[in-house]
Design a protein around this motif. Sequence first.
Motif, PDB file in Angstrom:
ATOM      1  N   ARG A  45      22.784  18.281   9.130  1.00 22.41           N
ATOM      2  CA  ARG A  45      22.580  17.391   8.002  1.00 22.41           C
ATOM      3  C   ARG A  45      21.088  17.142   7.797  1.00 22.41           C
ATOM      4  N   VAL A  46      20.738  16.811   6.566  1.00 24.36           N
ATOM      5  CA  VAL A  46      19.367  16.432   6.221  1.00 24.36           C
ATOM      6  C   VAL A  46      19.401  15.022   5.652  1.00 24.36           C
ATOM      7  N   ARG A  47      18.586  14.134   6.235  1.00 26.26           N
ATOM      8  CA  ARG A  47      18.485  12.754   5.748  1.00 26.26           C
ATOM      9  C   ARG A  47      17.086  12.551   5.185  1.00 26.26           C
ATOM     10  N   VAL A  48      17.012  11.966   3.997  1.00 23.43           N
ATOM     11  CA  VAL A  48      15.730  11.773   3.318  1.00 23.43           C
ATOM     12  C   VAL A  48      15.500  10.296   3.072  1.00 23.43           C
ATOM     13  N   SER A  49      14.291   9.832   3.352  1.00 25.53           N
ATOM     14  CA  SER A  49      13.894   8.458   3.056  1.00 25.53           C
ATOM     15  C   SER A  49      12.419   8.460   2.681  1.00 25.53           C
ATOM     16  N   GLY A  50      12.138   8.256   1.406  1.00 18.59           N
ATOM     17  CA  GLY A  50      10.752   8.217   0.955  1.00 18.59           C
ATOM     18  C   GLY A  50      10.031   9.522   1.213  1.00 18.59           C
ATOM     19  N   PRO A  51       8.901   9.479   1.932  1.00 19.85           N
ATOM     20  CA  PRO A  51       8.078  10.681   2.119  1.00 19.85           C
ATOM     21  C   PRO A  51       8.484  11.532   3.321  1.00 19.85           C
ATOM     22  N   VAL A  52       9.603  11.215   3.983  1.00 17.58           N
ATOM     23  CA  VAL A  52       9.995  11.995   5.166  1.00 17.58           C
ATOM     24  C   VAL A  52      11.459  12.414   5.065  1.00 17.58           C
ATOM     25  N   PHE A  68      10.236  15.861   9.238  1.00 19.30           N
ATOM     26  CA  PHE A  68       9.410  16.644   8.337  1.00 19.30           C
ATOM     27  C   PHE A  68       8.870  15.741   7.231  1.00 19.30           C
ATOM     28  N   THR A  69       7.781  16.189   6.609  1.00 23.79           N
ATOM     29  CA  THR A  69       7.352  15.537   5.378  1.00 23.79           C
ATOM     30  C   THR A  69       8.301  15.959   4.262  1.00 23.79           C
ATOM     31  N   TYR A  70       8.364  15.124   3.224  1.00 23.12           N
ATOM     32  CA  TYR A  70       9.229  15.450   2.089  1.00 23.12           C
ATOM     33  C   TYR A  70       8.480  15.183   0.786  1.00 23.12           C
ATOM     34  N   PRO A  71       8.494  16.121  -0.150  1.00 21.24           N
ATOM     35  CA  PRO A  71       9.332  17.325  -0.215  1.00 21.24           C
ATOM     36  C   PRO A  71       8.681  18.590   0.349  1.00 21.24           C
ATOM     37  N   GLY A  72       7.503  18.498   0.933  1.00 21.62           N
ATOM     38  CA  GLY A  72       6.814  19.683   1.408  1.00 21.62           C
ATOM     39  C   GLY A  72       7.423  20.328   2.639  1.00 21.62           C
ATOM     40  N   PHE A  73       8.201  19.559   3.418  1.00 23.17           N
ATOM     41  CA  PHE A  73       8.839  20.032   4.648  1.00 23.17           C
ATOM     42  C   PHE A  73       7.835  20.621   5.628  1.00 23.17           C
ATOM     43  N   ARG A  74       6.779  19.858   5.889  1.00 24.42           N
ATOM     44  CA  ARG A  74       5.866  20.203   6.978  1.00 24.42           C
ATOM     45  C   ARG A  74       6.308  19.463   8.235  1.00 24.42           C
ATOM     46  N   PHE A  75       6.412  20.191   9.322  1.00 24.62           N
ATOM     47  CA  PHE A  75       6.936  19.626  10.567  1.00 24.62           C
ATOM     48  C   PHE A  75       5.992  18.561  11.121  1.00 24.62           C
ATOM     49  N   ILE A  76       6.590  17.429  11.551  1.00 23.40           N
ATOM     50  CA  ILE A  76       5.809  16.335  12.152  1.00 23.40           C
ATOM     51  C   ILE A  76       6.089  16.240  13.645  1.00 23.40           C
ATOM     52  N   ALA A  77       7.363  16.054  14.014  1.00 26.99           N
ATOM     53  CA  ALA A  77       7.701  15.890  15.430  1.00 26.99           C
ATOM     54  C   ALA A  77       9.205  16.012  15.609  1.00 26.99           C
ATOM     55  N   SER A  78       9.608  16.321  16.843  1.00 30.44           N
ATOM     56  CA  SER A  78      11.015  16.316  17.230  1.00 30.44           C
ATOM     57  C   SER A  78      11.272  15.087  18.096  1.00 30.44           C
ATOM     58  N   PHE A  79      12.480  14.526  17.991  1.00 32.41           N
ATOM     59  CA  PHE A  79      12.819  13.343  18.786  1.00 32.41           C
ATOM     60  C   PHE A  79      14.305  13.341  19.101  1.00 32.41           C
ATOM     61  N   ALA A  80      14.767  12.333  19.820  1.00 31.97           N
ATOM     62  CA  ALA A  80      16.136  12.240  20.341  1.00 31.97           C
ATOM     63  C   ALA A  80      16.420  13.394  21.291  1.00 31.97           C
ATOM     64  N   PRO A  81      15.726  13.438  22.449  1.00 30.73           N
ATOM     65  CA  PRO A  81      15.901  14.560  23.378  1.00 30.73           C
ATOM     66  C   PRO A  81      17.292  14.578  23.998  1.00 30.73           C
ATOM     67  N   LYS A  82      17.778  15.783  24.241  1.00 30.31           N
ATOM     68  CA  LYS A  82      19.084  15.953  24.869  1.00 30.31           C
ATOM     69  C   LYS A  82      18.968  15.774  26.371  1.00 30.31           C
ATOM     70  N   ASP A 117      11.878   3.999  15.395  1.00 30.00           N
ATOM     71  CA  ASP A 117      11.010   3.591  14.295  1.00 30.00           C
ATOM     72  C   ASP A 117       9.804   4.529  14.260  1.00 30.00           C
ATOM     73  N   GLY A 118       8.878   4.285  13.340  1.00 30.21           N
ATOM     74  CA  GLY A 118       7.704   5.138  13.224  1.00 30.21           C
ATOM     75  C   GLY A 118       7.974   6.457  12.520  1.00 30.21           C
ATOM     76  N   LEU A 119       8.983   6.483  11.636  1.00 26.84           N
ATOM     77  CA  LEU A 119       9.268   7.706  10.894  1.00 26.84           C
ATOM     78  C   LEU A 119       8.405   7.725   9.633  1.00 26.84           C
ATOM     79  N   ARG A 120       7.180   8.185   9.821  1.00 22.21           N
ATOM     80  CA  ARG A 120       6.204   8.264   8.729  1.00 22.21           C
ATOM     81  C   ARG A 120       5.484   9.604   8.798  1.00 22.21           C
ATOM     82  N   PRO A 121       4.816  10.008   7.716  1.00 23.36           N
ATOM     83  CA  PRO A 121       4.195  11.339   7.696  1.00 23.36           C
ATOM     84  C   PRO A 121       3.153  11.577   8.779  1.00 23.36           C
ATOM     85  N   HIS A 122       2.492  10.524   9.266  1.00 24.18           N
ATOM     86  CA  HIS A 122       1.405  10.734  10.231  1.00 24.18           C
ATOM     87  C   HIS A 122       1.654   9.994  11.544  1.00 24.18           C
ATOM     88  N   SER A 123       2.919   9.869  11.954  1.00 21.67           N
ATOM     89  CA  SER A 123       3.231   9.202  13.224  1.00 21.67           C
ATOM     90  C   SER A 123       4.402   9.905  13.881  1.00 21.67           C
TER      91      SER A 123
END
Length: 205
Positions: A45-52, A68-82, A117-123
Amino acid sequence: MCFLCLAAACSRHEGQNGFDACPVDSLRGEKVALADSVWMRYPYRVRVSGPVAVVFDLNTDSCFCHLFTYPGFRFIASFAPKGEGPEEVVSASMARFIDKEHFGVLDMSGRKLLVYDGLRPHSVPRLCRTVSFEEPVSLPLEFLPLPDSTMLIPDYLGEARFCIVGSDGRLLKKTGVITLADTVALRKNAPGIGETTIPDNMVCC
């Protein structure tokens, strides 16, 4: 004559069921190339909120979510480790934005909700709290945040369709009671009777 009667019967049958009144719309899409490569086994699934945007990988080897950034889809970070640690996810079944600032990952096997939290383009997303569900909240597979900071969770194994759960994981009440005269049959067949899903566009008042 037989052909005319058959055609008239078919058109009358469709009108009775209202098929001719159903709105018809077409979907359009475009391919978006990812600016950075990220390994995902089953992007679900893809979830979108504002710029991410967050891509939820249902069957990952490392992290369940990728920001990712949105709509450019530049990778920012991965989270929720298994993993099986206190800040890791054993088996994620649902991930969605709780509000504009927080994102929740539901761990079905760990019976907990990890809130970031901290789901922003530069964090980088940060785990801010973990909600552990009480035992009466059976089989948490999906969740829907409500405006009053509670959560709606389908009750797949109980005698009601939904559980209303507090922000601390405590069961507040069950709603949508399944009424059957034969209570023995209800308890025996509850998983099949109570099966339901929360649509993404559901609005609760």
